[in-house]
Design an enzyme around this catalytic site. Sequence first.
Site, PDB file in Angstrom:
ATOM      1  N   ASP A  22      43.562  55.564  69.508  1.00 56.88           N
ATOM      2  CA  ASP A  22      44.718  55.907  68.680  1.00 56.88           C
ATOM      3  C   ASP A  22      44.896  57.408  68.506  1.00 56.88           C
ATOM      4  O   ASP A  22      45.989  57.931  68.701  1.00 56.88           O
ATOM      5  CB  ASP A  22      44.590  55.241  67.297  1.00 56.88           C
ATOM      6  CG  ASP A  22      44.593  53.731  67.419  1.00 56.88           C
ATOM      7  OD1 ASP A  22      45.588  53.110  67.053  1.00 56.88           O
ATOM      8  OD2 ASP A  22      43.597  53.169  67.925  1.00 56.88           O
ATOM      9  N   ARG A 102      36.305  60.453  53.511  1.00 54.35           N
ATOM     10  CA  ARG A 102      37.718  60.828  53.696  1.00 54.35           C
ATOM     11  C   ARG A 102      38.128  62.099  52.972  1.00 54.35           C
ATOM     12  O   ARG A 102      38.857  62.920  53.533  1.00 54.35           O
ATOM     13  CB  ARG A 102      38.635  59.657  53.296  1.00 54.35           C
ATOM     14  CG  ARG A 102      38.428  58.386  54.117  1.00 54.35           C
ATOM     15  CD  ARG A 102      38.371  58.649  55.581  1.00 54.35           C
ATOM     16  NE  ARG A 102      38.366  57.432  56.382  1.00 54.35           N
ATOM     17  CZ  ARG A 102      38.140  57.395  57.689  1.00 54.35           C
ATOM     18  NH1 ARG A 102      37.887  58.520  58.344  1.00 54.35           N
ATOM     19  NH2 ARG A 102      38.155  56.262  58.357  1.00 54.35           N
ATOM     20  N   SER A 183      37.212  47.362  64.502  1.00 53.98           N
ATOM     21  CA  SER A 183      37.643  48.682  64.039  1.00 53.98           C
ATOM     22  C   SER A 183      36.472  49.268  63.251  1.00 53.98           C
ATOM     23  O   SER A 183      36.027  48.689  62.264  1.00 53.98           O
ATOM     24  CB  SER A 183      38.873  48.538  63.143  1.00 53.98           C
ATOM     25  OG  SER A 183      38.980  49.684  62.328  1.00 53.98           O
TER      26      SER A 183
HETATM   27  N1  ARG Z   1      36.923  49.050  53.690  1.00 52.63           N
HETATM   28  C1  ARG Z   1      36.232  50.299  53.698  1.00 52.63           C
HETATM   29  C2  ARG Z   1      36.868  51.265  52.750  1.00 52.63           C
HETATM   30  O1  ARG Z   1      38.003  51.116  52.420  1.00 52.63           O
HETATM   31  C3  ARG Z   1      36.124  50.865  55.088  1.00 52.63           C
HETATM   32  C4  ARG Z   1      37.423  51.248  55.734  1.00 52.63           C
HETATM   33  C5  ARG Z   1      37.306  51.723  57.173  1.00 52.63           C
HETATM   34  N2  ARG Z   1      36.840  50.647  57.958  1.00 52.63           N
HETATM   35  C6  ARG Z   1      36.968  50.490  59.265  1.00 52.63           C
HETATM   36  N3  ARG Z   1      36.304  49.516  59.745  1.00 52.63           N
HETATM   37  N4  ARG Z   1      37.668  51.253  60.013  1.00 52.63           N
HETATM   38  O2  ARG Z   1      36.236  52.191  52.335  1.00 52.63           O
END
Ligand code: ARG
Length: 422
Positions: A22, A102, A183
């Site tokens: 992506d 993040r 993912s």
């Molecule tokens: N559900 C988790 C969160 O919101 C991980 C999100 C990213 N997960 C992924 N498999 N790309 O913190």
Amino acid sequence: MTTPSSGAPNGTIVLAYSGGLDTSALVPWLKEKYGYDVVCCLVDIGRVKDIPGVMARAEAAGAIAAEAIDAKEEFAEHHCLPALMANALYEDKYPLSTAIGRPLIAKKLVETAHKYGAVAVAHGCTGKGNDQVRIDIGVRALDPSLKIIAPAREADWPSREVLLDYVAEHDIPVNLTKKSPYSIDENMWGRSNECGVLEDPWVAPPEDAFQFVKSVDDAPDEPQTVVVSFEKGKPVALDGVPMGMVELIEKIDAIGNTHGFGRVDMIENRLVGIKSREVYEVAGSLALIRAHQAMEDLVLTRDLLHFKKTIESKLADMIYEGQWFDPLTEACQAFLFQSQLRVTGDVRLKFHKGSCVVDGRKSDLSLYSYKLATYTDEDEFSHTAAEGFIELWGLPIEVWAKVGKAHHLMKELELEDEAATV
Ligand code: ARG
């Protein structure tokens, strides 16, 4: 600093780049559809493989520059450590590994945008997840003048099949010989995995959903113990060997992985309103949280421990919900740091066949007193004082009961009386 630009009509954009399908497709996409020169920014917060390969792919995809930022130390000290001090687990299970990463990615995007004189930042998050919220709000908190572009949440974003053709047309060498159905997001605090068969909550996660934590069947028969030393809430040594946070997290994670500890399979409540199923590999973070809680149990007072839980769960929610840069998060963290001043000592963890238990703890600041706790003849606890203590402790209830009885308000007693008269 300004970068050689091909003179794109809208200036320069900084893209959070991972080297996957992506974000690789996003490089020409941002240029062709949005009119930007693209600077790729890879933020290494642990477990990034083949940085030169990822950088080469960014350039092959048409980026005017590619940056790999080593943010491991900053991530460990300023994101993992506060999460550990908060024993932070979203919905009591997930150590928030993706969620604490993040805001740091957002910060590095903003710093890179400033470095290159960019007017916008971009990321590859879809419109369905929590990560878009965390990155967008992080960027807005740090530099509200930057535009945020997220093509994967636009209606014209192509399917995976079409994207594969798109990158092939653009000669971008994406490594997708073995098409993974999952993912994945990973860093030193954990690995998150969703999609594919995991989308059916009844289906057990297949072995290939896990990359680090061994299956319990393959874990050694012999247990392994490790002593974690804490100083003011921070883990500083393993088995007496001092080390920095990054190394310590990696080492304890490796021990947990070997012993099949740290798989989490959960249904979680996303911020955007849906339930999702995710599996996590979080041996290091979970083991450290367990050790840290045990250390706190020994050295903090009951009231502080109990009150801290409300801060912990608030902070876990704030982190999950993208509010890392909110003043409440900062205030909660100030409380946390204050609470850690006496969290110093050693905790012994025992790993065995999928489990990690605390089987010893000690501290010079321990509030545990043998002479108060013992039932032997060394007992110094004042048994006689107990009677007076209970008399006053129970006084409000006794008064309540007397008044209630006088006014026939004691339901339990009336039932008894009725039964007696039948
Ligand atoms: N559900 C988790 C969160 O919101 C991980 C999100 C990213 N997960 C992924 N498999 N790309 O913190």
